[in-house]
Design a protein around this motif. Sequence first.
Motif, PDB file in Angstrom:
ATOM      1  N   GLN B  75       0.850  -1.252  -0.176  1.00 56.89           N
ATOM      2  CA  GLN B  75      -0.017   0.042   0.034  1.00 56.89           C
ATOM      3  C   GLN B  75       0.964   1.272  -0.142  1.00 56.89           C
ATOM      4  OE1 GLN B  75      -2.843  -0.166   3.112  1.00 56.89           O
ATOM      5  NE2 GLN B  75      -3.479  -2.149   2.989  1.00 56.89           N
ATOM      6  N   PRO B  76       0.722   2.367  -0.779  1.00 65.72           N
ATOM      7  CA  PRO B  76       1.537   3.295  -1.173  1.00 65.72           C
ATOM      8  C   PRO B  76       1.104   4.308   0.238  1.00 65.72           C
ATOM      9  CG  PRO B  76      -0.423   3.384  -2.368  1.00 65.72           C
ATOM     10  CD  PRO B  76      -0.331   2.011  -1.791  1.00 65.72           C
ATOM     11  N   ARG B  77       2.243   4.998   0.624  1.00 64.02           N
ATOM     12  CA  ARG B  77       2.155   5.987   1.605  1.00 64.02           C
ATOM     13  C   ARG B  77       1.282   6.871   1.775  1.00 64.02           C
ATOM     14  NH1 ARG B  77       7.550   9.035   4.204  1.00 64.02           N
ATOM     15  NH2 ARG B  77       6.316  10.949   5.316  1.00 64.02           N
ATOM     16  N   GLU B  78       0.990   7.449   0.215  1.00 69.05           N
ATOM     17  CA  GLU B  78       0.125   8.595  -0.061  1.00 69.05           C
ATOM     18  C   GLU B  78      -1.211   8.112   0.607  1.00 69.05           C
ATOM     19  OE1 GLU B  78       2.109   7.079  -2.000  1.00 69.05           O
ATOM     20  OE2 GLU B  78       3.586   8.789  -2.287  1.00 69.05           O
ATOM     21  N   LEU B  79      -1.585   7.028   0.462  1.00 69.21           N
ATOM     22  CA  LEU B  79      -2.852   6.694   0.999  1.00 69.21           C
ATOM     23  C   LEU B  79      -3.245   6.648   2.568  1.00 69.21           C
ATOM     24  CD1 LEU B  79      -4.607   3.436  -0.809  1.00 69.21           C
ATOM     25  CD2 LEU B  79      -5.500   5.773  -0.812  1.00 69.21           C
ATOM     26  N   TRP B  80      -2.196   6.423   3.181  1.00 72.32           N
ATOM     27  CA  TRP B  80      -2.110   6.437   4.431  1.00 72.32           C
ATOM     28  C   TRP B  80      -1.943   8.106   5.051  1.00 72.32           C
ATOM     29  CZ3 TRP B  80      -2.839   2.542   8.026  1.00 72.32           C
ATOM     30  CH2 TRP B  80      -3.020   1.256   7.710  1.00 72.32           C
ATOM     31  N   GLU B  81      -1.330   8.879   4.279  1.00 80.69           N
ATOM     32  CA  GLU B  81      -1.204  10.268   4.665  1.00 80.69           C
ATOM     33  C   GLU B  81      -2.547  10.825   4.556  1.00 80.69           C
ATOM     34  OE1 GLU B  81       2.061  11.623   2.560  1.00 80.69           O
ATOM     35  OE2 GLU B  81       3.365  10.942   4.476  1.00 80.69           O
ATOM     36  N   GLU B  82      -3.263  10.575   3.618  1.00 81.59           N
ATOM     37  CA  GLU B  82      -4.803  11.020   3.380  1.00 81.59           C
ATOM     38  C   GLU B  82      -5.579  10.674   4.696  1.00 81.59           C
ATOM     39  OE1 GLU B  82      -7.352  10.935  -0.152  1.00 81.59           O
ATOM     40  OE2 GLU B  82      -5.375   9.614  -1.315  1.00 81.59           O
ATOM     41  N   SER B  83      -5.306   9.585   5.362  1.00 78.54           N
ATOM     42  CA  SER B  83      -6.199   9.104   6.622  1.00 78.54           C
ATOM     43  C   SER B  83      -5.391   9.598   7.603  1.00 78.54           C
ATOM     44  CB  SER B  83      -6.344   7.635   6.450  1.00 78.54           C
ATOM     45  OG  SER B  83      -5.225   6.932   6.722  1.00 78.54           O
ATOM     46  N   GLU B  84      -4.138  10.373   7.407  1.00 76.85           N
ATOM     47  CA  GLU B  84      -3.422  10.540   8.887  1.00 76.85           C
ATOM     48  C   GLU B  84      -3.015   9.518   9.563  1.00 76.85           C
ATOM     49  OE1 GLU B  84      -5.982  13.713  10.193  1.00 76.85           O
ATOM     50  OE2 GLU B  84      -5.864  14.941   8.558  1.00 76.85           O
ATOM     51  N   ARG B  85      -2.749   8.390   9.076  1.00 77.15           N
ATOM     52  CA  ARG B  85      -2.483   7.156   9.998  1.00 77.15           C
ATOM     53  C   ARG B  85      -0.793   6.802   9.550  1.00 77.15           C
ATOM     54  NH1 ARG B  85      -6.548   2.630  10.989  1.00 77.15           N
ATOM     55  NH2 ARG B  85      -6.546   1.936   8.763  1.00 77.15           N
ATOM     56  N   TRP B  86      -0.272   7.392   8.693  1.00 70.03           N
ATOM     57  CA  TRP B  86       1.096   7.007   8.208  1.00 70.03           C
ATOM     58  C   TRP B  86       2.038   6.908   9.530  1.00 70.03           C
ATOM     59  CZ3 TRP B  86       3.360   4.044   4.577  1.00 70.03           C
ATOM     60  CH2 TRP B  86       4.623   4.114   4.614  1.00 70.03           C
ATOM     61  N   SER B  87       1.850   8.128  10.124  1.00 75.02           N
ATOM     62  CA  SER B  87       2.919   8.237  11.323  1.00 75.02           C
ATOM     63  C   SER B  87       2.072   7.676  12.445  1.00 75.02           C
ATOM     64  CB  SER B  87       3.042   9.567  11.635  1.00 75.02           C
ATOM     65  OG  SER B  87       1.812  10.545  11.795  1.00 75.02           O
ATOM     66  N   ASP B  88       0.822   7.579  12.823  1.00 74.48           N
ATOM     67  CA  ASP B  88       0.133   7.047  14.000  1.00 74.48           C
ATOM     68  C   ASP B  88       0.530   5.484  14.028  1.00 74.48           C
ATOM     69  OD1 ASP B  88      -1.255   9.085  14.213  1.00 74.48           O
ATOM     70  OD2 ASP B  88      -3.187   8.387  13.959  1.00 74.48           O
ATOM     71  N   TYR B  89       0.555   4.946  13.185  1.00 74.49           N
ATOM     72  CA  TYR B  89       0.979   3.277  13.162  1.00 74.49           C
ATOM     73  C   TYR B  89       2.370   2.782  13.698  1.00 74.49           C
ATOM     74  CZ  TYR B  89      -2.636  -0.170  12.421  1.00 74.49           C
ATOM     75  OH  TYR B  89      -3.571  -1.013  12.664  1.00 74.49           O
ATOM     76  N   GLY B  90       3.010   3.865  13.838  1.00 75.30           N
ATOM     77  CA  GLY B  90       4.435   3.330  14.520  1.00 75.30           C
ATOM     78  C   GLY B  90       5.211   2.512  13.994  1.00 75.30           C
ATOM     79  N   LYS B  91       5.749   1.505  14.969  1.00 75.85           N
ATOM     80  CA  LYS B  91       6.771   0.643  14.613  1.00 75.85           C
ATOM     81  C   LYS B  91       5.935  -0.639  14.090  1.00 75.85           C
ATOM     82  CE  LYS B  91      10.983   1.741  16.708  1.00 75.85           C
ATOM     83  NZ  LYS B  91      12.161   1.392  17.753  1.00 75.85           N
ATOM     84  N   GLU B  92       4.654  -0.815  14.608  1.00 82.51           N
ATOM     85  CA  GLU B  92       4.009  -1.826  14.393  1.00 82.51           C
ATOM     86  C   GLU B  92       3.902  -2.204  12.614  1.00 82.51           C
ATOM     87  OE1 GLU B  92      -0.165  -3.123  15.613  1.00 82.51           O
ATOM     88  OE2 GLU B  92       0.717  -3.365  17.155  1.00 82.51           O
ATOM     89  N   MET B  93       4.072  -1.237  12.118  1.00 85.17           N
ATOM     90  CA  MET B  93       3.786  -1.052  10.443  1.00 85.17           C
ATOM     91  C   MET B  93       5.052  -1.459   9.740  1.00 85.17           C
ATOM     92  SD  MET B  93       2.782   1.908   7.955  1.00 85.17           S
ATOM     93  CE  MET B  93       0.627   1.904   7.975  1.00 85.17           C
ATOM     94  N   PHE B  94       5.030  -2.260   8.913  1.00 82.82           N
ATOM     95  CA  PHE B  94       6.180  -2.913   8.022  1.00 82.82           C
ATOM     96  C   PHE B  94       6.268  -1.824   7.041  1.00 82.82           C
ATOM     97  CE2 PHE B  94       5.842  -7.233   9.669  1.00 82.82           C
ATOM     98  CZ  PHE B  94       7.292  -7.419  10.277  1.00 82.82           C
ATOM     99  N   ARG B  95       7.405  -1.035   6.917  1.00 81.44           N
ATOM    100  CA  ARG B  95       7.671  -0.040   5.729  1.00 81.44           C
ATOM    101  C   ARG B  95       8.534  -0.330   4.903  1.00 81.44           C
ATOM    102  NH1 ARG B  95       5.068   4.853   8.883  1.00 81.44           N
ATOM    103  NH2 ARG B  95       4.372   3.667  10.752  1.00 81.44           N
ATOM    104  N   LEU B  96       8.509   0.069   3.576  1.00 81.49           N
ATOM    105  CA  LEU B  96       9.559  -0.225   2.686  1.00 81.49           C
ATOM    106  C   LEU B  96       9.497   0.623   1.496  1.00 81.49           C
ATOM    107  CD1 LEU B  96       8.749  -3.330   0.257  1.00 81.49           C
ATOM    108  CD2 LEU B  96       7.114  -2.451   1.917  1.00 81.49           C
ATOM    109  N   GLU B  97      10.683   0.564   0.908  1.00 81.41           N
ATOM    110  CA  GLU B  97      10.742   1.725  -0.477  1.00 81.41           C
ATOM    111  C   GLU B  97      10.984   0.760  -1.761  1.00 81.41           C
ATOM    112  OE1 GLU B  97      13.638   4.791   0.037  1.00 81.41           O
ATOM    113  OE2 GLU B  97      12.626   5.695   1.625  1.00 81.41           O
ATOM    114  N   ASP B  98      10.471   1.243  -2.797  1.00 79.51           N
ATOM    115  CA  ASP B  98      10.495   0.598  -3.962  1.00 79.51           C
ATOM    116  C   ASP B  98      11.876   1.164  -4.657  1.00 79.51           C
ATOM    117  OD1 ASP B  98      10.027   3.102  -5.457  1.00 79.51           O
ATOM    118  OD2 ASP B  98       8.143   2.307  -6.421  1.00 79.51           O
TER     119      ASP B  98
END
Lengths: 568, 568
Positions: B75-98
């Motif tokens: 899921q792209p970061r942009e969608l999660w920024e719209e819902s203002e949750r990209w930062s809320d989710y903290g370390k529980e979220m696996f993040r990666l870059e293409d």
Amino acid sequence: MYMSKMFIPTLKEAPNDSEIASHKLMIRAGLARSLTSGVYNYLPLGLRVLDNIKNIIREELNEKDAQEILCSALQPRELWEESERWSDYGKEMFRLEDRNGRAFCLGPTHEEVFTNIVRREINSYKQLPINLYQIQNKYRDEMRPRFGLLRSREFIMKDAYSFDKDEAGLNKSYEEMYDAYGKIFSRCGLDWRAVLADTGVIGGAGSHQFMALSEVGESDILYCNNCSYAADKEKAEFMLENQVCEEVKLCCEKIYTPDNSKIEELSTFLGEKRSKIAKSLVFKVNGKLVLALIRGDRELNMVKLANELKTIEEYIEMASEEDIRGAGSEPGYIGPVNLENVEILVDREIQQLSNFYTGANEKNYHLKNVNFGVDFKGKVLDLVDASEGDKCPHCGNLMRMERGIEVGQLFKLGTKYSNLMQCNFLNEKGENMPMIMGCYGIGVTRTLAAIIEKHHDDKGIIWPLEVAPYKVIVIPVNHKDEAQMNAAKDIYRSLRSIGLDVILDDRDQRAGVKFKDADLIGIPLRITIGRKISEGIVEYKERSNDNIEEISIDSLLQRVQDFIVKKN
Amino acid sequence: MYMSKMFIPTLKEAPNDSEIASHKLMIRAGLARSLTSGVYNYLPLGLRVLDNIKNIIREELNEKDAQEILCSALQPRELWEESERWSDYGKEMFRLEDRNGRAFCLGPTHEEVFTNIVRREINSYKQLPINLYQIQNKYRDEMRPRFGLLRSREFIMKDAYSFDKDEAGLNKSYEEMYDAYGKIFSRCGLDWRAVLADTGVIGGAGSHQFMALSEVGESDILYCNNCSYAADKEKAEFMLENQVCEEVKLCCEKIYTPDNSKIEELSTFLGEKRSKIAKSLVFKVNGKLVLALIRGDRELNMVKLANELKTIEEYIEMASEEDIRGAGSEPGYIGPVNLENVEILVDREIQQLSNFYTGANEKNYHLKNVNFGVDFKGKVLDLVDASEGDKCPHCGNLMRMERGIEVGQLFKLGTKYSNLMQCNFLNEKGENMPMIMGCYGIGVTRTLAAIIEKHHDDKGIIWPLEVAPYKVIVIPVNHKDEAQMNAAKDIYRSLRSIGLDVILDDRDQRAGVKFKDADLIGIPLRITIGRKISEGIVEYKERSNDNIEEISIDSLLQRVQDFIVKKN
């Protein structure tokens, strides 16, 4: 299901970035939507087709005693270091770290994971052979995702891995998968060829690609309709013409060919066929120069060259002008005669030529009456691409060339992974031996795209019955007409009662819109209920042709069953 | 299938890190294997059970006109920024870059993706309501993955999202899911309670958790067996005792209580019940001090406190000794009387007390005969955990407390996501309105674990029929005895012919080993073929009890069918 309740967002226009029919129609028919470049969400109709394809795969693989499992997409770096592929995979691999800084990838393939499972659980020849498979998401960070599901970054794949105690076992496992693949792709309605393929980065001793013939395919396939020979152009061999040269070999002489460094120009200038001119291509490999000499009408095959040089294409570079001058030659006028410190590789067809032309290693000069073995020496081998009209290497019949979409691939891995990862077993004599592996992939989402490529017209998709998301669509022309609507519901119920997946288009739409949608989403059978329902007459139409038949409602059920049976 | 060909790696010992029955048995019965911490591969038996659970879920959700789709895990970061949750989710979220440096996460949940799909395709009230679901992998980087499938990092979840045009629609969608969930968990053989739950980080107006009662559950549930009330301890309310205080309120006085700062010590020292002593807990929230006063026999409920303070637990810290002294008090001897610049929150039960004890804000001193409203003031509210024996807030019946495994959760999201992400529709009046959303999850892999927790004994798993990977196991006692083996094969075939999933244990093993494995993997019915086959007699045994019956081979098929029908 009632269409008014279904989520089938059909579109009149395809998205701007869609170039091929399967991509356009997948979006227009509401099968899927792109989330971001190369990443798709499958909507209800698309998922149903995928499930149908998956079930065909499961049935055929289970028939061969392969067993389904389901592995994680997250794979720890350590496993990939055991197989020495962590660095090999490069940028195509999605990598990430967990909260403790441990490195993972999203599996682009699962050799390591399956080998790890088997080495932990199996240790005796009595437990072999075993063939495990899964249907699961794969991740490859393609440089240029395009063509919809043909090149995406998250895609669904069936991957199977066989473990045998010896080569004979591997061959048997491989043949069984080969047989299953043929059945799977035939049931999916594809026109396929199994082609000999290069084994690439996965490695191993043998490989076939299952190609769905299609204009939009990314590969050229040479195949023989007389025997079963088929091969990717990169790998394709061909039989040499049985040419006996009766021409007297003349003496080589230098001729003035001002400004004619290209084969095409030279051919015109000399009034000779391109096949009478030898083309010299110079490469630099590990600091050494190599000249490949092929007939002027042929294309050099880089895979064959790389295999001869025991390297991979990426490590072969064109020699620079400086390199060429440094070797005592001249760019545009290179030739094998009197060229020192350059390894000469000669294509088989050059050996059959007499009195041909080459560059003279001197600006504006070529040589005529050049003969291999007389004027120069070199190693003779097959260096060129086969093309349409070349002879089949097995039976000598003329081969055809078509493009193909790779929908499946079989590999004989041998002991590559079992050696690196100590996936061993005790044989009958109590000796510790590496298992002999094979791996077998099917691109499930690609298969869906390949089916649409083959089965569509300008109105939409024409699903083969077995993969169709629904088999029949029932359309009342006027949904406000009670008699039509009641008859439609009766027919809907009776078709469902014989186990068919049916849609009833109960939407508040004009009949024209309903027909267009039915054609677009490609339901194999359409039953239309109009005014003649008062006489007990409905319309029967198959999506694959234009005939509309009026039939009595009494004979409808039998007619539908006949259609289903005939198609299965 | 023949067991000799099946991959069921059973183990005598459970792994060292397994603490609970479902984890131990999942590994011992060969259902799954851990790849790395919190990441599992599902082997053939485990996958079959998962598929059975998934199919139950599908059947019940489709019955409610919910439609299955399949979304990407990427899921792209942009969608999660719209819902203002990209930062809320903290370390529980696996993040990666293409490869181009674009940020993605591996979906821990899919509100954003579903909202994005629906906002792009639906724009009219005529297209609502819609309920879409998927069954798919979720990723949460748990700090401490443990308990096998109960807390893993990659897990299978069913998540559904409903979109309605108004609150009434949401309530209906919610009730339908509630109904479906009950059916699903009952069919899975779980003893479940639907409890009122806190909405946590997902947000929204209402929520139920479906809890499988189990000793190993991570949550305490208060429930009433008289009415349907059930709630998570964090959320549970209770009815106050109808206590009329007839004690005369006495004057507050200071008493010397040397070295008795703990409630337990003080209770002993004073010879008073703990419920007569008020416990003062001081916190710091946004730089301000807050004192929570509760009865000494109660536990403070941090969720209720956080809700009152309009914050979340993580932002509430215990006041330091320095803070307490700065407010004119003394650690260990805090009390509400004459304490300035500290907000006083008072639990409801304190109001019912007369002449109770509190700290005197002075070292080694407490106050006796303290009375709320007389000696101090403060805001009265419910601040404490309910416990076993408290009264149901709805009917006043005594409540019970048990532990539960959360297997499902329903949320009324309302317009949280549709507002942030502009997921709007035109209503009947042509006005642009945000859709009213609900979301509904089921932990599929957790459900599997919860089933094992409830259905096992010391020999292994006892699968409820509907989720059992195979329904019947046929065991020839001596696989070298031709008569036994032939009869076993006949029975195997006849059971398969009536559509049952059957295993034939044809392995070269002693009967004892076969029985142990059959018990361990938990097949509901065992048919044993021994010497009495010469008299036409076989053994019939249900896994759920110890009775072994000899029955005639002629009556076997009917007997098996009766068992299947009875259980379904």
